[in-house]
Design a protein around this motif. Structure first.
Motif, PDB file in Angstrom:
ATOM      1  N   SER A   1      39.447  33.471  40.534  1.00  0.00           N
ATOM      2  CA  SER A   1      38.923  32.135  40.799  1.00  0.00           C
ATOM      3  C   SER A   1      37.472  32.047  40.345  1.00  0.00           C
ATOM      4  CB  SER A   1      38.995  31.840  42.301  1.00  0.00           C
ATOM      5  OG  SER A   1      38.092  32.675  43.022  1.00  0.00           O
ATOM      6  N   PRO A   2      36.929  30.832  40.178  1.00  0.00           N
ATOM      7  CA  PRO A   2      35.519  30.690  39.785  1.00  0.00           C
ATOM      8  C   PRO A   2      34.570  31.409  40.737  1.00  0.00           C
ATOM      9  CG  PRO A   2      36.654  28.602  39.524  1.00  0.00           C
ATOM     10  CD  PRO A   2      37.627  29.523  40.206  1.00  0.00           C
ATOM     11  N   ARG A   3      34.841  31.319  42.020  1.00  0.00           N
ATOM     12  CA  ARG A   3      33.987  31.998  43.002  1.00  0.00           C
ATOM     13  C   ARG A   3      34.025  33.510  42.803  1.00  0.00           C
ATOM     14  NH1 ARG A   3      34.756  30.523  49.226  1.00  0.00           N
ATOM     15  NH2 ARG A   3      33.923  28.554  48.387  1.00  0.00           N
ATOM     16  N   GLU A   4      35.192  34.034  42.484  1.00  0.00           N
ATOM     17  CA  GLU A   4      35.324  35.476  42.272  1.00  0.00           C
ATOM     18  C   GLU A   4      34.657  35.913  40.976  1.00  0.00           C
ATOM     19  OE1 GLU A   4      39.497  36.470  44.627  1.00  0.00           O
ATOM     20  OE2 GLU A   4      39.560  35.550  42.624  1.00  0.00           O
ATOM     21  N   VAL A   5      34.608  35.031  39.981  1.00  0.00           N
ATOM     22  CA  VAL A   5      33.891  35.344  38.737  1.00  0.00           C
ATOM     23  C   VAL A   5      32.401  35.527  39.033  1.00  0.00           C
ATOM     24  CG1 VAL A   5      33.167  34.470  36.482  1.00  0.00           C
ATOM     25  CG2 VAL A   5      35.538  34.181  37.220  1.00  0.00           C
ATOM     26  N   VAL A   6      31.859  34.651  39.871  1.00  0.00           N
ATOM     27  CA  VAL A   6      30.450  34.774  40.266  1.00  0.00           C
ATOM     28  C   VAL A   6      30.239  36.072  41.039  1.00  0.00           C
ATOM     29  CG1 VAL A   6      28.588  33.768  41.646  1.00  0.00           C
ATOM     30  CG2 VAL A   6      30.091  32.281  40.310  1.00  0.00           C
TER      31      VAL A   6
ATOM     32  N   LYS B   1      42.329  41.071  38.786  1.00  0.00           N
ATOM     33  CA  LYS B   1      42.553  39.621  38.773  1.00  0.00           C
ATOM     34  C   LYS B   1      42.160  39.021  37.425  1.00  0.00           C
ATOM     35  CE  LYS B   1      42.262  38.622  43.717  1.00  0.00           C
ATOM     36  NZ  LYS B   1      41.607  37.806  44.762  1.00  0.00           N
ATOM     37  N   VAL B   2      41.127  39.576  36.820  1.00  0.00           N
ATOM     38  CA  VAL B   2      40.738  39.113  35.479  1.00  0.00           C
ATOM     39  C   VAL B   2      41.874  39.389  34.495  1.00  0.00           C
ATOM     40  CG1 VAL B   2      39.171  39.471  33.541  1.00  0.00           C
ATOM     41  CG2 VAL B   2      38.256  39.366  35.863  1.00  0.00           C
ATOM     42  N   ALA B   3      42.405  40.618  34.542  1.00  0.00           N
ATOM     43  CA  ALA B   3      43.456  41.028  33.608  1.00  0.00           C
ATOM     44  C   ALA B   3      44.729  40.208  33.782  1.00  0.00           C
ATOM     45  CB  ALA B   3      43.758  42.514  33.779  1.00  0.00           C
ATOM     46  N   THR B   4      45.022  39.822  35.023  1.00  0.00           N
ATOM     47  CA  THR B   4      46.259  39.091  35.299  1.00  0.00           C
ATOM     48  C   THR B   4      46.060  37.580  35.303  1.00  0.00           C
ATOM     49  OG1 THR B   4      45.854  39.362  37.686  1.00  0.00           O
ATOM     50  CG2 THR B   4      47.269  40.982  36.605  1.00  0.00           C
ATOM     51  N   GLY B   5      44.830  37.125  35.017  1.00  0.00           N
ATOM     52  CA  GLY B   5      44.566  35.690  34.946  1.00  0.00           C
ATOM     53  C   GLY B   5      44.614  34.993  36.283  1.00  0.00           C
TER      54      GLY B   5
END
Length: 381
Positions: free
Chosen positions: A351-356, A344-348
């Motif tokens: 979400s903010p929650r997933e970053v945490v 998900k990071v690579a494909t942009g």
């Protein structure tokens, strides 16, 4: 409707979700199909006129609710969004397809199953061998191999792809060899040319040679791999940095079971409704990644005695060291699905929650790594 018809003409095989204001609308046959699958109201546009058209839609914020239902029903879905703010133009709002979601190409959590890979496959019939490749775009796993059609059939039964890409000229041959139960999509013949595929793969991995991946001699496998990468570009999936390697699957390293053996053993599918499979019985994994790995190991039994004994040694160590096992289990349970988060990071799409969640997972992973390094068992560290 001119704008809609022009876009629809580019995606005739897909159900087009056309963004209009706060809704995704479908028209014509797409509307009838969507209404039936989603259970939404089918209405008409221009009722009573010569241009009367079937219409069905849903609020744009409900996309994650309705999209999985369409994909699970075997639909290819083209998502057409507004590419500019309607308030900033007096003309027709510019629109375009931002993503084509298919059964084998999806990053939507509601479509994916946490402990199951969602593989897209491509099959290429060569003069001597048949090539096959599998890619899970949600995890970045990319695998290729080649061999007899019997061997390829065993791979298909093991990996259970959600979608298979096939050359148009070989439509009948594929059905004769592998049956009609698989969801297939047919690509133009030129996609399955060796030179084309070889160039696509090298461009993706940014290399001049494929020797580093150990697949340079797999001509048919390379063609199938190139077909998959081409298909991703055609479905508007161009952010693929998480697909950083391709793995060669060696036929002689595993015990290969045919479809009848796998069905009778009920490894991870059952012949009876509600019956318990072997995977159901032994799967006590506490992470999605562990669940997927266990299924892979079950599908691909090792032949190498040294590797088998290494696994046994690790199991024995964990059984005899309950404190260590408990500590590691505690840390692993705090790790989210790193493979899919990184994708998900690579494909942009993160979400903010997933970053945490990714941050917390990496912290827990450091503890797992440190505990493994301190372990008295040489195989673990």
């Amino acid at each position: 409707m001119l704008q809609y018809n022009n876009i629809k003409a580019k995606y005739p095989d897909a159900l087009l979700l056309f963004r209009v204001g706060d809704f995704y609308e479908t028209f014509g046959e797409d509307a009838k199909t969507a209404a039936k699958i989603l259970g939404i109201v089918l209405t008409k546009r221009g009722a009573g006129s010569e241009s009367e058209t079937a219409l069905a839609g849903f609020p744009h914020h409900s996309l994650n609710t309705y999209l999985p239902k369409l994909v699970k029903a075997g639909m290819r879905v083209a998502i057409c969004d507004q590419l500019e703010d309607p308030k900033m133009t007096k003309k027709i709002v510019k629109r375009g397809v931002t993503e084509l979601v298919t059964p084998g190409v999806s990053l939507n959590d509601e479509v994916l199953q946490s402990k199951k890979n969602n593989f897209l496959a491509a099959v290429h019939f060569g003069k001597k061998n048949t090539g096959i490749s599998f890619l899970d775009v949600s995890t970045g796993e990319f695998i290729t191999s080649q061999g007899t059609t019997e061997y390829i059939d065993k791979l298909i039964q093991n990996f259970k792809p959600s979608e298979v890409l096939v050359q148009k000229d070989h439509r009948s041959r594929f059905r004769d060899e592998f049956g009609e139960q698989l969801y297939t999509f047919y690509l133009d013949d030129w996609v399955f040319q060796f030179e084309t595929a070889n160039d696509i793969i090298k461009q993706h991995f940014k290399v001049h040679s494929l020797k580093g991946f150990g697949i340079e001699d797999l001509n048919e496998g390379l063609v199938s791999s190139g077909a998959i990468l081409h298909y991703l570009s055609e479905t508007q999936h161009d952010k693929l940095n998480h697909i950083s390697k391709i793995q060669r699957l060696a036929e002689d390293e595993y015990v290969w079971m045919d479809k009848f053996t796998m069905r009778n053993l009920e490894l991870y599918t059952s012949n009876s409704v509600g019956a318990v499979t072997l995977l159901d019985t032994i799967d006590f994994t506490i992470s999605p990644m562990g669940g997927r790995l266990l299924k892979r190991w079950l599908a691909l039994p090792l032949k190498d005695v040294k590797q088998i004994r290494s696994r046994h040694e690790i199991v024995r160590f964990l059984i005899q060291n309950e404190a260590y096992l408990s500590k590691q289990s505690s840390q692993i349970s705090m790790i989210s699905d790193l493979e899919r988060l990184i994708s998900k990071v690579a494909t942009g799409r993160i979400s903010p929650r997933e970053v945490v969640s990714l941050k917390d997972s990496l912290k827990a992973l450091i503890e797992v790594k440190n505990s493994s390094a301190d372990s008295p068992n040489s195989i673990i560290n």
